[in-house]
Design a protein around this motif. Structure first.
Motif, PDB file in Angstrom:
ATOM      1  N   HIS A   1       0.894  -0.955  -0.025  1.00 43.99           N
ATOM      2  CA  HIS A   1      -0.054  -0.087  -0.167  1.00 43.99           C
ATOM      3  C   HIS A   1       0.663   1.238   0.072  1.00 43.99           C
ATOM      4  CE1 HIS A   1      -2.300  -3.152   1.989  1.00 43.99           C
ATOM      5  NE2 HIS A   1      -3.253  -2.732   1.051  1.00 43.99           N
ATOM      6  N   GLY A   2       0.576   2.182  -0.605  1.00 44.06           N
ATOM      7  CA  GLY A   2       1.054   3.586  -0.889  1.00 44.06           C
ATOM      8  C   GLY A   2       2.108   3.594  -1.906  1.00 44.06           C
ATOM      9  N   PRO A   3       2.498   4.805  -1.992  1.00 40.39           N
ATOM     10  CA  PRO A   3       3.716   5.213  -3.162  1.00 40.39           C
ATOM     11  C   PRO A   3       4.819   4.060  -3.027  1.00 40.39           C
ATOM     12  CG  PRO A   3       2.922   7.218  -2.203  1.00 40.39           C
ATOM     13  CD  PRO A   3       2.628   5.945  -1.297  1.00 40.39           C
ATOM     14  N   GLN A   4       5.555   4.058  -3.912  1.00 42.31           N
ATOM     15  CA  GLN A   4       6.670   3.125  -4.085  1.00 42.31           C
ATOM     16  C   GLN A   4       7.775   3.712  -4.697  1.00 42.31           C
ATOM     17  OE1 GLN A   4       6.066  -1.092  -5.560  1.00 42.31           O
ATOM     18  NE2 GLN A   4       4.007  -0.944  -5.126  1.00 42.31           N
ATOM     19  N   LEU A   5       8.973   3.848  -4.326  1.00 38.38           N
ATOM     20  CA  LEU A   5      10.332   4.423  -4.729  1.00 38.38           C
ATOM     21  C   LEU A   5      11.309   3.188  -5.114  1.00 38.38           C
ATOM     22  CD1 LEU A   5      11.705   6.750  -5.642  1.00 38.38           C
ATOM     23  CD2 LEU A   5      12.741   6.986  -3.420  1.00 38.38           C
ATOM     24  N   VAL A   6      11.615   3.015  -6.219  1.00 37.91           N
ATOM     25  CA  VAL A   6      12.583   1.828  -6.551  1.00 37.91           C
ATOM     26  C   VAL A   6      13.958   2.343  -6.369  1.00 37.91           C
ATOM     27  CG1 VAL A   6      13.260   0.411  -8.219  1.00 37.91           C
ATOM     28  CG2 VAL A   6      10.883   0.863  -8.444  1.00 37.91           C
ATOM     29  N   VAL A   7      14.810   1.678  -5.480  1.00 36.36           N
ATOM     30  CA  VAL A   7      16.036   2.094  -5.347  1.00 36.36           C
ATOM     31  C   VAL A   7      17.101   0.625  -5.177  1.00 36.36           C
ATOM     32  CG1 VAL A   7      15.238   3.932  -3.804  1.00 36.36           C
ATOM     33  CG2 VAL A   7      15.577   1.664  -3.057  1.00 36.36           C
ATOM     34  N   PRO A   8      18.302   1.069  -5.355  1.00 34.32           N
ATOM     35  CA  PRO A   8      19.256   0.042  -5.447  1.00 34.32           C
ATOM     36  C   PRO A   8      19.010  -0.862  -3.763  1.00 34.32           C
ATOM     37  CG  PRO A   8      20.212   1.805  -6.268  1.00 34.32           C
ATOM     38  CD  PRO A   8      18.955   2.291  -5.745  1.00 34.32           C
ATOM     39  N   HIS A   9      19.736  -1.766  -3.996  1.00 30.93           N
ATOM     40  CA  HIS A   9      19.676  -2.489  -2.432  1.00 30.93           C
ATOM     41  C   HIS A   9      20.498  -1.593  -1.330  1.00 30.93           C
ATOM     42  CE1 HIS A   9      18.171  -6.098  -4.187  1.00 30.93           C
ATOM     43  NE2 HIS A   9      18.563  -6.687  -3.213  1.00 30.93           N
ATOM     44  N   ALA A  10      21.527  -0.917  -1.889  1.00 33.14           N
ATOM     45  CA  ALA A  10      22.315  -0.215  -0.973  1.00 33.14           C
ATOM     46  C   ALA A  10      21.542   1.000  -0.470  1.00 33.14           C
ATOM     47  CB  ALA A  10      23.577   0.347  -1.624  1.00 33.14           C
ATOM     48  N   ASP A  11      20.629   1.615  -1.131  1.00 30.86           N
ATOM     49  CA  ASP A  11      19.746   2.680  -0.750  1.00 30.86           C
ATOM     50  C   ASP A  11      18.452   2.191   0.234  1.00 30.86           C
ATOM     51  OD1 ASP A  11      21.236   4.190  -1.953  1.00 30.86           O
ATOM     52  OD2 ASP A  11      20.283   4.654  -3.751  1.00 30.86           O
ATOM     53  N   LEU A  12      18.289   1.055   0.324  1.00 32.39           N
ATOM     54  CA  LEU A  12      17.108   0.541   0.916  1.00 32.39           C
ATOM     55  C   LEU A  12      17.598   0.519   2.322  1.00 32.39           C
ATOM     56  CD1 LEU A  12      14.175  -1.148  -0.006  1.00 32.39           C
ATOM     57  CD2 LEU A  12      15.727  -3.255   0.717  1.00 32.39           C
ATOM     58  N   VAL A  13      18.801   0.350   2.838  1.00 34.03           N
ATOM     59  CA  VAL A  13      19.145  -0.026   3.945  1.00 34.03           C
ATOM     60  C   VAL A  13      19.615   1.165   4.721  1.00 34.03           C
ATOM     61  CG1 VAL A  13      19.303  -2.558   3.468  1.00 34.03           C
ATOM     62  CG2 VAL A  13      21.312  -1.259   3.267  1.00 34.03           C
ATOM     63  N   VAL A  14      19.679   2.375   4.296  1.00 34.14           N
ATOM     64  CA  VAL A  14      20.384   3.554   4.742  1.00 34.14           C
ATOM     65  C   VAL A  14      19.792   3.989   6.331  1.00 34.14           C
ATOM     66  CG1 VAL A  14      20.921   5.826   4.397  1.00 34.14           C
ATOM     67  CG2 VAL A  14      21.217   4.396   2.491  1.00 34.14           C
ATOM     68  N   GLU A  15      18.440   3.694   6.220  1.00 32.22           N
ATOM     69  CA  GLU A  15      17.791   4.332   7.305  1.00 32.22           C
ATOM     70  C   GLU A  15      17.207   3.177   8.407  1.00 32.22           C
ATOM     71  OE1 GLU A  15      17.840   7.552   8.570  1.00 32.22           O
ATOM     72  OE2 GLU A  15      18.716   8.413   6.943  1.00 32.22           O
ATOM     73  N   PRO A  16      17.073   3.192   9.723  1.00 35.06           N
ATOM     74  CA  PRO A  16      16.095   2.157  10.218  1.00 35.06           C
ATOM     75  C   PRO A  16      14.591   2.285   9.589  1.00 35.06           C
ATOM     76  CG  PRO A  16      17.420   3.589  11.881  1.00 35.06           C
ATOM     77  CD  PRO A  16      17.456   4.285  10.329  1.00 35.06           C
TER      78      PRO A  16
END
Length: 264
Positions: A129-144
């Protein structure tokens, strides 16, 4: 003798209130939930969905008070205002590294509270649900994050169950979906039950006055926590075994029948 009536009623969404095949809440189920709320019991929606996915459910149920326990208890939302009351997060980096190795080809979604998800590949709107922003794996894990999903599309849920048997992911709690080949990950020690226990003590409700209904692996702690735990008829055997009662499946409005016993 005074008839027992649950004062805290915790209800799962998908597979309990809502039929996953139709994406609908039957009028009979909606009305039964309303009767429980109108009778003065604390109705709490407890779901693996994000806040964005849970708020439309609260609106359909016409809940003007109470709480939504979202993301398997990691995010608590005021049902009346839609405001985030609290959120528990964890570091997704070691979890993504572990799951990417165990589940080759899996796509990931990291929840952004109230704003959608960061994803490594797009999900259908019905699943996420909600907006999705496609990012590389590295950007997925930057924030808690409060919740991480790994979707092993193209594989059977049974294959996922076998692959994840006995696995403990670092610093987190994970559950498996029995409808989709999904792993849902939240912070260590967080479950629907842990979030419900905080609400119960805050409400001043006795442990013996609690009720919960669900159908999935993520509902197991909640069903065991409740004084009266109800499993839906289509639930896996392990879920049915953990409940005090098994009712008709969601397709036959089993949740309505369970609630009508006390709130007819």
């Amino acid at each position: 003798m005074t008839r027992w009536i649950p004062r805290l009623v915790a209800l799962d969404v998908d597979g309990t209130l809502l039929d996953p095949a139709t994406r609908r809440i039957a009028p009979e189920v909606r009305d039964a939930v309303r009767r429980a709320a109108d009778a003065g019991s604390r109705v709490v929606v407890a779901t693996g969905r994000s806040a964005l996915g849970a708020l439309p459910v609260a609106e359909e149920l016409q809940l003007s008070s109470g709480y939504l326990l979202c993301s398997n208890g990691a995010v608590v939302v005021d049902a009346a205002t839609g405001e985030i009351e609290s959120a528990e997060t964890f570091d997704p980096a070691p979890v993504v590294a572990d799951l990417a190795e165990r589940l080759p080809g899996a796509r990931f979604a990291a929840e952004r509270i109230g704003a959608g998800n960061l994803v490594t590949a797009e999900f259908s709107a019905e699943l996420l649900h909600g907006p999705q922003l496609v990012v590389p794996h590295a950007d997925l894990v930057v924030e808690p994050v409060p919740r991480l999903i790994a979707d092993w599309s193209g594989r059977a849920p049974a294959e996922l169950t076998e692959r994840m048997a006995g696995v403990e992911l670092p610093g987190s709690t994970c559950t498996l979906d029995h409808y989709e080949p999904w792993v849902t990950v939240v912070g260590a020690g967080i479950t629907k039950a842990s979030a419900l226990e905080k609400l119960r003590t805050g409400f001043g409700i006795a442990p013996q006055d609690t009720f919960a209904a669900g159908d999935g692996d993520n509902d197991l702690p909640m069903l065991r926590w409740a004084a009266h735990g109800v499993a839906m008829g289509q639930a896996p055997a392990v879920v049915r075994a953990a409940a005090d009662e098994v009712v008709a499946p969601v397709t036959a409005d089993g949740a309505a029948a369970a609630l009508d016993r006390w709130f007819r």
